[in-house]
Enzyme design. Structure first.
Site, PDB file in Angstrom:
ATOM      1  N   ASN A   9     -16.970  -7.919   5.999  1.00 34.79           N
ATOM      2  CA  ASN A   9     -15.655  -7.375   6.338  1.00 34.79           C
ATOM      3  C   ASN A   9     -15.877  -6.404   7.492  1.00 34.79           C
ATOM      4  O   ASN A   9     -16.352  -5.290   7.296  1.00 34.79           O
ATOM      5  CB  ASN A   9     -15.083  -6.666   5.110  1.00 34.79           C
ATOM      6  CG  ASN A   9     -13.702  -6.079   5.348  1.00 34.79           C
ATOM      7  OD1 ASN A   9     -13.175  -6.116   6.459  1.00 34.79           O
ATOM      8  ND2 ASN A   9     -13.124  -5.520   4.304  1.00 34.79           N
ATOM      9  N   ARG A  91     -13.712 -11.694   5.977  1.00 33.62           N
ATOM     10  CA  ARG A  91     -12.322 -11.286   5.850  1.00 33.62           C
ATOM     11  C   ARG A  91     -11.728 -11.252   7.253  1.00 33.62           C
ATOM     12  O   ARG A  91     -12.253 -10.559   8.132  1.00 33.62           O
ATOM     13  CB  ARG A  91     -12.252  -9.903   5.221  1.00 33.62           C
ATOM     14  CG  ARG A  91     -10.846  -9.452   5.027  1.00 33.62           C
ATOM     15  CD  ARG A  91     -10.805  -8.151   4.302  1.00 33.62           C
ATOM     16  NE  ARG A  91      -9.429  -7.772   4.095  1.00 33.62           N
ATOM     17  CZ  ARG A  91      -9.067  -6.683   3.442  1.00 33.62           C
ATOM     18  NH1 ARG A  91      -9.978  -5.904   2.929  1.00 33.62           N
ATOM     19  NH2 ARG A  91      -7.799  -6.399   3.299  1.00 33.62           N
ATOM     20  N   HIS A 179      -2.818  -8.071   2.765  1.00 32.34           N
ATOM     21  CA  HIS A 179      -3.470  -7.815   1.464  1.00 32.34           C
ATOM     22  C   HIS A 179      -3.497  -9.072   0.597  1.00 32.34           C
ATOM     23  O   HIS A 179      -3.576  -8.986  -0.634  1.00 32.34           O
ATOM     24  CB  HIS A 179      -2.771  -6.681   0.682  1.00 32.34           C
ATOM     25  CG  HIS A 179      -2.985  -5.318   1.269  1.00 32.34           C
ATOM     26  ND1 HIS A 179      -1.991  -4.384   1.360  1.00 32.34           N
ATOM     27  CD2 HIS A 179      -4.086  -4.740   1.803  1.00 32.34           C
ATOM     28  CE1 HIS A 179      -2.469  -3.289   1.929  1.00 32.34           C
ATOM     29  NE2 HIS A 179      -3.737  -3.488   2.208  1.00 32.34           N
ATOM     30  N   HIS A 206      -0.375  -2.871  -4.459  1.00 38.00           N
ATOM     31  CA  HIS A 206      -1.712  -2.619  -3.907  1.00 38.00           C
ATOM     32  C   HIS A 206      -1.626  -1.282  -3.177  1.00 38.00           C
ATOM     33  O   HIS A 206      -1.080  -1.198  -2.068  1.00 38.00           O
ATOM     34  CB  HIS A 206      -2.116  -3.753  -2.948  1.00 38.00           C
ATOM     35  CG  HIS A 206      -3.444  -3.521  -2.291  1.00 38.00           C
ATOM     36  ND1 HIS A 206      -4.560  -4.256  -2.595  1.00 38.00           N
ATOM     37  CD2 HIS A 206      -3.833  -2.612  -1.349  1.00 38.00           C
ATOM     38  CE1 HIS A 206      -5.586  -3.818  -1.875  1.00 38.00           C
ATOM     39  NE2 HIS A 206      -5.163  -2.835  -1.105  1.00 38.00           N
ATOM     40  N   GLY A 208      -3.731   1.516  -1.666  1.00 39.54           N
ATOM     41  CA  GLY A 208      -4.981   2.100  -1.166  1.00 39.54           C
ATOM     42  C   GLY A 208      -4.655   2.935   0.059  1.00 39.54           C
ATOM     43  O   GLY A 208      -3.540   3.472   0.159  1.00 39.54           O
ATOM     44  N   ARG A 239      -0.042   5.568   7.824  1.00 40.66           N
ATOM     45  CA  ARG A 239       0.993   4.718   8.452  1.00 40.66           C
ATOM     46  C   ARG A 239       2.369   5.044   7.869  1.00 40.66           C
ATOM     47  O   ARG A 239       2.481   5.371   6.694  1.00 40.66           O
ATOM     48  CB  ARG A 239       0.687   3.239   8.210  1.00 40.66           C
ATOM     49  CG  ARG A 239      -0.509   2.733   8.979  1.00 40.66           C
ATOM     50  CD  ARG A 239      -0.892   1.317   8.574  1.00 40.66           C
ATOM     51  NE  ARG A 239      -2.229   1.281   8.027  1.00 40.66           N
ATOM     52  CZ  ARG A 239      -2.755   0.257   7.377  1.00 40.66           C
ATOM     53  NH1 ARG A 239      -2.058  -0.848   7.196  1.00 40.66           N
ATOM     54  NH2 ARG A 239      -3.986   0.319   6.897  1.00 40.66           N
ATOM     55  N   ASP A 281      -5.738  11.654   1.944  1.00 42.17           N
ATOM     56  CA  ASP A 281      -6.446  11.332   0.703  1.00 42.17           C
ATOM     57  C   ASP A 281      -5.596  11.772  -0.497  1.00 42.17           C
ATOM     58  O   ASP A 281      -5.318  12.973  -0.656  1.00 42.17           O
ATOM     59  CB  ASP A 281      -7.801  12.059   0.702  1.00 42.17           C
ATOM     60  CG  ASP A 281      -8.689  11.617  -0.444  1.00 42.17           C
ATOM     61  OD1 ASP A 281      -8.167  11.379  -1.552  1.00 42.17           O
ATOM     62  OD2 ASP A 281      -9.905  11.515  -0.227  1.00 42.17           O
ATOM     63  N   MET A 282      -5.201  10.828  -1.304  1.00 43.84           N
ATOM     64  CA  MET A 282      -4.321  11.129  -2.435  1.00 43.84           C
ATOM     65  C   MET A 282      -4.941  12.152  -3.381  1.00 43.84           C
ATOM     66  O   MET A 282      -4.238  12.979  -3.957  1.00 43.84           O
ATOM     67  CB  MET A 282      -3.971   9.827  -3.175  1.00 43.84           C
ATOM     68  CG  MET A 282      -2.949   9.996  -4.260  1.00 43.84           C
ATOM     69  SD  MET A 282      -1.408  10.758  -3.689  1.00 43.84           S
ATOM     70  CE  MET A 282      -0.483   9.332  -3.167  1.00 43.84           C
ATOM     71  N   GLY A 328      -3.753   2.944  -6.905  1.00 43.17           N
ATOM     72  CA  GLY A 328      -3.175   2.203  -8.046  1.00 43.17           C
ATOM     73  C   GLY A 328      -4.107   2.184  -9.247  1.00 43.17           C
ATOM     74  O   GLY A 328      -3.665   2.293 -10.394  1.00 43.17           O
ATOM     75  N   GLU A 329      -5.415   2.083  -8.991  1.00 44.29           N
ATOM     76  CA  GLU A 329      -6.377   2.003 -10.101  1.00 44.29           C
ATOM     77  C   GLU A 329      -6.732   3.366 -10.670  1.00 44.29           C
ATOM     78  O   GLU A 329      -7.082   3.471 -11.853  1.00 44.29           O
ATOM     79  CB  GLU A 329      -7.673   1.318  -9.610  1.00 44.29           C
ATOM     80  CG  GLU A 329      -7.490  -0.154  -9.303  1.00 44.29           C
ATOM     81  CD  GLU A 329      -8.672  -0.736  -8.533  1.00 44.29           C
ATOM     82  OE1 GLU A 329      -9.804  -0.252  -8.693  1.00 44.29           O
ATOM     83  OE2 GLU A 329      -8.448  -1.688  -7.758  1.00 44.29           O
ATOM     84  N   GLU A 378     -11.442  -8.008  -3.512  1.00 39.97           N
ATOM     85  CA  GLU A 378     -11.205  -8.931  -2.396  1.00 39.97           C
ATOM     86  C   GLU A 378     -12.486  -9.653  -1.995  1.00 39.97           C
ATOM     87  O   GLU A 378     -12.457 -10.809  -1.601  1.00 39.97           O
ATOM     88  CB  GLU A 378     -10.639  -8.144  -1.203  1.00 39.97           C
ATOM     89  CG  GLU A 378      -9.208  -7.681  -1.448  1.00 39.97           C
ATOM     90  CD  GLU A 378      -8.856  -6.378  -0.768  1.00 39.97           C
ATOM     91  OE1 GLU A 378      -9.541  -5.360  -1.027  1.00 39.97           O
ATOM     92  OE2 GLU A 378      -7.900  -6.345   0.009  1.00 39.97           O
TER      93      GLU A 378
HETATM   94  P1  ADP Z   1      -8.695   1.041   1.430  1.00 40.37           P
HETATM   95  O1  ADP Z   1      -7.294   0.613   1.757  1.00 40.37           O
HETATM   96  O2  ADP Z   1      -9.353   1.822   2.519  1.00 40.37           O
HETATM   97  O3  ADP Z   1      -9.566  -0.060   0.830  1.00 40.37           O
HETATM   98  P2  ADP Z   1      -8.857   2.218  -1.227  1.00 40.37           P
HETATM   99  O4  ADP Z   1      -8.315   1.075  -1.996  1.00 40.37           O
HETATM  100  O5  ADP Z   1     -10.300   2.555  -1.371  1.00 40.37           O
HETATM  101  O6  ADP Z   1      -8.484   2.139   0.314  1.00 40.37           O
HETATM  102  O7  ADP Z   1      -8.012   3.513  -1.634  1.00 40.37           O
HETATM  103  C1  ADP Z   1      -8.201   4.754  -1.035  1.00 40.37           C
HETATM  104  C2  ADP Z   1      -7.209   5.744  -1.626  1.00 40.37           C
HETATM  105  O8  ADP Z   1      -7.431   5.823  -3.044  1.00 40.37           O
HETATM  106  C3  ADP Z   1      -7.331   7.161  -1.077  1.00 40.37           C
HETATM  107  O9  ADP Z   1      -6.037   7.702  -0.830  1.00 40.37           O
HETATM  108  C4  ADP Z   1      -7.953   7.910  -2.233  1.00 40.37           C
HETATM  109  O10 ADP Z   1      -7.568   9.250  -2.249  1.00 40.37           O
HETATM  110  C5  ADP Z   1      -7.362   7.187  -3.417  1.00 40.37           C
HETATM  111  N1  ADP Z   1      -8.119   7.451  -4.656  1.00 40.37           N
HETATM  112  C6  ADP Z   1      -9.357   7.054  -4.979  1.00 40.37           C
HETATM  113  N2  ADP Z   1      -9.716   7.568  -6.186  1.00 40.37           N
HETATM  114  C7  ADP Z   1      -8.674   8.326  -6.604  1.00 40.37           C
HETATM  115  C8  ADP Z   1      -8.404   9.122  -7.763  1.00 40.37           C
HETATM  116  N3  ADP Z   1      -9.303   9.264  -8.727  1.00 40.37           N
HETATM  117  N4  ADP Z   1      -7.206   9.743  -7.844  1.00 40.37           N
HETATM  118  C9  ADP Z   1      -6.299   9.624  -6.863  1.00 40.37           C
HETATM  119  N5  ADP Z   1      -6.470   8.885  -5.759  1.00 40.37           N
HETATM  120  C10 ADP Z   1      -7.644   8.251  -5.633  1.00 40.37           C
END
Ligand code: ADP
Length: 392
Positions: A9, A91, A179, A206, A208, A239, A281-282, A328-329, A378
């Site tokens: 990727n 990818r 995605h 999805h 992220g 975005r 960063d969430m 989401g996870e 993925e």
């Molecule tokens: P990408 O689109 O780059 O593949 P990811 O699927 O890895 O992104 O998701 C990144 C996001 O997930 C970031 O905003 C990060 O803060 C958030 N994240 C990862 N772990 C946690 C967590 N434990 N709690 C809240 N947000 C999280």
């Protein structure tokens, strides 16, 4: 050491990889990335248990994608002795209107994918770099392109159209959706978890750094929130998501911004980062007391709820909601904020299950709509495609 499928990727400044053992369950052998390829480049690899098994930092000239790819193949030969890479899966962000499935790569395909660069100028050229390099250096090695857009080609024409003049539509300006490899992985996982939803109506979120939602009917995409580009739909890390196009005209006419400056706003300075003024960063935002950070989180969730409403209308109902990707996870508070206003739809969250970890159902027994957390994969989806297409 078994034979392997290598999944690559390639991003603008990084090259991610996973080697999967050829076999029924495609278990990962080693994965990692080379990053900051034009700057202070470094490489890191982990084994299946997540332990670091290789690290490297380039001290002199940056390696670029070319150098990183050569380094990766040499590293694999040295550190995973006996493993033969039988094929490589890539990818690729854009397969245009033509490619609705993965394709074996040859010179004609590379030319066809290069012609799609104007549709995804920020991603497609980087995706194609390792493909071209390997085609040149290892013509014996079969390569397969797997597209982020392909899974959405089952959506009806109505869902793929913009209300633009026909001559502009004819240039390929339509909703492609992205995605797709993540959604396809979830669609293939769902029948084992929830046969009713798999055969029926599911919305996958999805969430992220990039975020989108997809409506699945009987496991096929019928609508999604991303459109012509991956900037449409939900609010994301940096975005905007869906935006009145009149804003773009305003930025041009009143603020004197050119296309590149607007691109910077839309893709890199907006979303969670732009609204909070703090971070994309969430985790940082959820830990912050700052009112702007809180507002960014609220807006992120509000936009999801609004788009879920639209996708429910397209599906004419809902059997399941699936959360996946980094936010989401992992972010229980976000899932709770999204589910609460969907109570009218028959969504009832089980709070204890929502706080748990891993693949699980997080709705109550009585919830009319099942809510799931399903970790996406993925890379594994790409490896499956390679195995199926090449009959390995
Ligand atoms: P990408 O689109 O780059 O593949 P990811 O699927 O890895 O992104 O998701 C990144 C996001 O997930 C970031 O905003 C990060 O803060 C958030 N994240 C990862 N772990 C946690 C967590 N434990 N709690 C809240 N947000 C999280």
């Amino acid at each position: 050491m078994p034979d392997a499928i290598l999944v690559l990727n390639a991003g603008s400044s990084s090259l991610k990889f996973t080697a999967f053992a050829l076999g029924e369950d495609l278990s990962p052998i080693v994965s990692g990335l080379a990053e900051e390829l034009s700057g202070t480049a470094r490489f890191r690899a982990k084994n299946a248990a997540g332990e670091v098994v290789g690290e490297h930092a380039w001290s002199d000239d940056p390696p670029g994608h070319d150098g990183a790819l050569a380094f990766l193949f040499a590293w694999l030969r040295e550190h995973v002795p006996g493993m033969t890479v039988r094929a490589v899966g890539h990818r690729v962000v854009h397969g245009g209107a033509t490619y609705a499935a993965p394709v074996r790569i040859d010179a004609d395909l590379i030319a066809a994918l290069e012609a799609l660069v104007p549709l995804a100028p920020l991603h497609q050229p980087h995706n194609l770099l390792p493909i071209r390099l390997l085609a040149e250096k290892r013509p014996d090695l079969p390569q397969v392109a797997c597209f982020d857009t392909a899974f959405h080609r089952t959506a009806p024409d109505l869902a793929q159209a913009f209300a633009l003049p026909a001559e502009i539509t004819a240039r390929g300006v339509r909703r492609y959706g992205f995605h797709g490899l993540s959604y396809e992985y979830i669609a293939r996982t769902l029948p084992q978890l929830d046969p009713r939803a798999a055969a029926g109506r599911t919305i996958v979120l999805h969430l992220g750094n990039g975020a989108s939602a997809c409506a699945l009917l009987g496991g096929r995409s019928i609508a999604s929130t991303m459109g012509f580009t991956a900037v449409d739909g939900l609010m994301m890390g940096t975005r905007t998501g869906a935006l009145d196009p009149g804003v773009v005209l305003y930025l041009m006419d009143e603020l004197g911004m050119d296309a590149r400056a607007i691109e910077d706003v839309l893709y890199r300075r907006s979303g969670l980062l732009g609204v909070s003024g703090l971070s994309s960063d969430m985790r940082v935002l959820l830990a912050s007391e700052d009112p702007a950070a809180r507002f960014a989180v609220e807006l992120f969730c509000y936009r999801i709820v609004r788009e879920v409403g639209s996708l429910v209308a397209a599906l004419e109902g809902l059997d399941a909601l699936v959360f996946t990707a980094g936010i989401g996870e992992n972010a229980a508070p976000i899932r709770a904020k999204v589910c609460a206003p969907l109570a009218w739809l028959g969504v009832a969250l089980d709070e204890a299950a929502n706080e748990g970890r891993g693949l699980r159902r997080i709705s109550t027994e009585a919830s009319r709509v099942a809510v799931w957390v399903v970790p996406t994969d993925e890379e594994r989806m790409i490896a499956r495609h390679v195995r199926e297409l090449l009959s390995l």
